[in-house]
Design an enzyme around this catalytic site. Structure first.
Site, short mmCIF file in Angstrom:
data_model
loop_
_atom_site.label_atom_id
_atom_site.label_comp_id
_atom_site.label_asym_id
_atom_site.label_seq_id
_atom_site.Cartn_x
_atom_site.Cartn_y
_atom_site.Cartn_z
N ARG A 88 5.23 -9.37 -2.18
CA ARG A 88 4.28 -9.93 -1.22
C ARG A 88 3.07 -10.43 -2.00
O ARG A 88 2.40 -9.66 -2.69
CB ARG A 88 3.86 -8.84 -0.22
CG ARG A 88 2.83 -9.34 0.72
CD ARG A 88 2.37 -8.35 1.76
NE ARG A 88 1.29 -8.99 2.47
CZ ARG A 88 0.12 -8.45 2.74
NH1 ARG A 88 -0.11 -7.17 2.44
NH2 ARG A 88 -0.82 -9.13 3.34
N HIS B 243 -5.39 -14.28 2.67
CA HIS B 243 -5.84 -12.94 2.30
C HIS B 243 -7.32 -13.06 1.90
O HIS B 243 -7.71 -12.79 0.78
CB HIS B 243 -4.98 -12.39 1.17
CG HIS B 243 -5.03 -10.90 1.00
ND1 HIS B 243 -3.92 -10.09 1.06
CD2 HIS B 243 -6.07 -10.06 0.77
CE1 HIS B 243 -4.26 -8.83 0.85
NE2 HIS B 243 -5.57 -8.78 0.68
N GLU C 250 -4.93 -8.50 7.49
CA GLU C 250 -6.02 -7.64 7.95
C GLU C 250 -7.18 -8.42 8.58
O GLU C 250 -8.29 -8.43 8.04
CB GLU C 250 -6.56 -6.78 6.79
CG GLU C 250 -5.54 -5.85 6.20
CD GLU C 250 -6.14 -4.89 5.16
OE1 GLU C 250 -7.36 -4.89 4.98
OE2 GLU C 250 -5.36 -4.16 4.53
N ASN D 184 -0.38 -2.26 7.21
CA ASN D 184 -1.03 -1.75 6.00
C ASN D 184 -1.62 -0.39 6.34
O ASN D 184 -2.41 -0.28 7.29
CB ASN D 184 -2.19 -2.67 5.56
CG ASN D 184 -1.72 -4.07 5.16
OD1 ASN D 184 -0.53 -4.34 5.12
ND2 ASN D 184 -2.66 -4.95 4.88
N TYR E 210 -3.37 3.32 4.74
CA TYR E 210 -3.91 4.10 3.62
C TYR E 210 -4.37 5.49 4.05
O TYR E 210 -4.14 6.45 3.34
CB TYR E 210 -5.10 3.36 2.97
CG TYR E 210 -4.68 2.08 2.28
CD1 TYR E 210 -4.35 2.08 0.94
CD2 TYR E 210 -4.58 0.88 2.98
CE1 TYR E 210 -3.94 0.92 0.30
CE2 TYR E 210 -4.17 -0.29 2.35
CZ TYR E 210 -3.86 -0.26 1.01
OH TYR E 210 -3.44 -1.40 0.37
N GLU F 69 1.51 -2.83 2.99
CA GLU F 69 0.65 -2.22 1.96
C GLU F 69 0.62 -0.71 2.16
O GLU F 69 0.54 -0.23 3.29
CB GLU F 69 -0.80 -2.71 2.05
CG GLU F 69 -1.03 -4.12 1.61
CD GLU F 69 -2.50 -4.53 1.67
OE1 GLU F 69 -3.40 -3.64 1.60
OE2 GLU F 69 -2.76 -5.73 1.81
O1 IFM Z 1 -7.27 -4.25 -1.89
C1 IFM Z 1 -7.14 -4.19 -0.51
C2 IFM Z 1 -6.30 -5.35 0.00
O2 IFM Z 1 -6.82 -6.56 -0.38
C3 IFM Z 1 -6.24 -5.30 1.51
N1 IFM Z 1 -5.83 -4.00 1.97
C4 IFM Z 1 -6.48 -2.84 1.43
C5 IFM Z 1 -6.47 -2.91 -0.08
C6 IFM Z 1 -7.17 -1.65 -0.66
O3 IFM Z 1 -8.48 -1.58 -0.19
#
Ligand code: IFM
Length: 462
Positions: free
Chosen positions: A88, A132, A177, A301, A303, A361
């Protein structure tokens, strides 16, 4: 280049996935390419911001970044060694169309031709993100995402890229995002009052409209020998109230509406969420139809989860608070892989007509250094990724249709306003010499992918 393999365990100790599952890594143009003004590229908003005094942490810029633009072949070889079946990446809009509305830049387009051809030659499926965050500064000067016209320019750009690469790229992500784009604009403003909230929601709407218009153009090219899958990548968290107090529970509802549902609801339900404390998004009803056209897949995405408390002075009346007794990473995000499962369950329960999901992500920032033996021992990252994959496998077993998973990121890169200190890569980059050193997590992921590929089934590219 040292792989550090002699320090690694023999097994990956991670679950196996259905045959044909896409195993990938993700990057974005501004964060890795460098070559910020090479070969006719125009300035992006991030070029301009990073060149301003006080722009990014430590005075960082993306002028060189990982110099991926000039080291494409080396980076393609790294991916081949890793064994990924999907990559990606994003196209830099000002590299291919410097002012966003004028002539196209043949050198920029040629770079993405080489990238896509290099992937296909290595049996890696390209997953192309059109936006992006690095749009041409010329469009920002005309109002950026506050200006509805930017959505029209984006659709034009999408069509141009698809006309060029659509014969070889099947999987398209319109926008990465959109919430982060809105947040970046809000954080850059000192006026956190009512009108700013309206501006945030107007930007959100124009980003969604840009997605919808671009999707229409991409689909318009389907059938002329092209097979396009169109999706969008959303950053979702999963919200928990900080306490059982009514104010905190209500705040978590607002956070969910503003962060997790602001984009999902219009995309999948055809309307914006309506929650007290969040202004109503006013728009032409015809826009809602454009935005809600069926997606081929949803990019997620993920985290970290969010714990939310009431905070009346904040723009939407809530704030994130630390999770008790929970370690946080160097960006302050709580490390709770188990919460990934919670988010995936929430997604399925809230959106029964969910399209297939790609995890676009997932990753962890660490300060990672190369040790005296030439190795980078990022066991914490391996533990986090393994934990997330266990949750993902459980979600698939429970019935969620997940087609792929992408680690953020292939390379250490420019982490936006935080500069180069937070390192997310499976490959360490020395930002002085630009030398690449695969980390322990690279070898772990390589083995994990190799252990999967024995099953029968369609390849990642279907
Ligand atoms: O680095 C970023 C990415 O550009 C978009 N998603 C979160 C990642 C980590 O913060």
């Amino acid at each position: 280049m040292d792989t550090g393999t002699d320090t690694e365990p023999e097994t990956t100790d991670a679950p196996t996935f259905p045959p044909g599952f896409c195993w990938g890594v993700a990057t974005s143009a501004y964060q890795i390419e460098g070559a910020w003004d090479a070969d006719g590229k125009g300035p992006s908003t991030w070029d301009v911001l990073s060149h301003r005094p006080g722009g990014l942490a430590d005075g960082a810029t993306g002028d060189v970044a990982c110099d991926h633009y000039h080291r494409l072949d080396e980076d393609l070889e790294l991916m081949a060694r890793l064994g990924v079946t999907s990559y990606r990446f994003s196209v830099s809009w000002p590299r291919v169309r410097p002012t966003g509305r004028g002539p196209w830049n043949p050198h920029g387009l040629a770079f993405y031709d080489r990238l896509v051809d290099g992937l296909l030659a290595r049996h890696i499926d390209p997953m192309l993100t059109l936006y992006h965050w690095d749009h041409p500064q010329a469009l920002e000067d005309d109002g950026g995402w506050l200006n509805r016209d930017t959505a029209e320019r984006f659709a034009e750009y999408a069509e141009g890229i698809a006309a060029r690469l659509g014969d070889r790229v099947h999987r398209w992500i319109t926008i990465n995002e959109p919430l982060s784009v809105v947040h970046a604009a809000m954080n850059g403003s000192s006026r956190l009052d009512g009108p700013l909230r309206q501006h945030a929601l107007a930007m959100a709407h124009h980003l969604l409209l840009a997605h919808g218009l671009a999707a229409q153009r991409l689909r318009g090219l389907t059938g002329r020998g092209r097979r396009m899958e169109v999706g969008i990548a959303l950053n979702l968290s999963g919200m928990t109230p900080a306490s059982g107090r009514y104010a905190d529970v209500e705040a978590a509802g607002r956070a969910e509406a503003y962060e997790d549902r602001l984009f999902l609801d219009p995309l999948l339900h055809g309307r914006y969420p309506r929650v007290e404390g969040i202004p109503v998004v006013r728009c032409d009803p015809a826009d809602n139809t454009v935005i809600a056209a069926p997606l081929d897949f949803l990019g997620v995405n993920w985290y970290a989860p969010a714990r939310v408390a009431a905070a009346p002075s904040e723009p939407f009346g809530y704030t994130r608070t630390p999770l008790p007794d929970t370690a946080a990473n160097m960006l302050g995000w709580p490390i709770v892989p188990a919460a990934f499962g919670g988010l995936l369950r929430w997604l399925r329960a809230q959106y029964p007509d969910l399209p297939p999901v790609h995890i676009t992500e997932n990753g962890m920032p660490l300060p990672d250094e190369v040790d005296a033996g030439g190795a980078v021992r990022d066991e914490e990252r391996i533990g986090y990724l393994r934990g997330c994959l266990v949750q993902l496998r459980a979600a698939i077993d429970a019935g969620l249709d997940v087609r792929g998973y992408h680690v953020w990121s292939l390379l250490d890169n420019l982490e936006w306003e935080h500069g180069y200190r937070p390192r997310f890569g499976l490959v360490h980059v020395d930002f002085t010499t630009l030398e690449r050193t695969p980390k322990a997590s690279f070898e772990w992921y390589r083995r994990l992918i190799a252990a999967q590929s024995t099953g029968e089934g369609p390849p990642c590219h279907g």
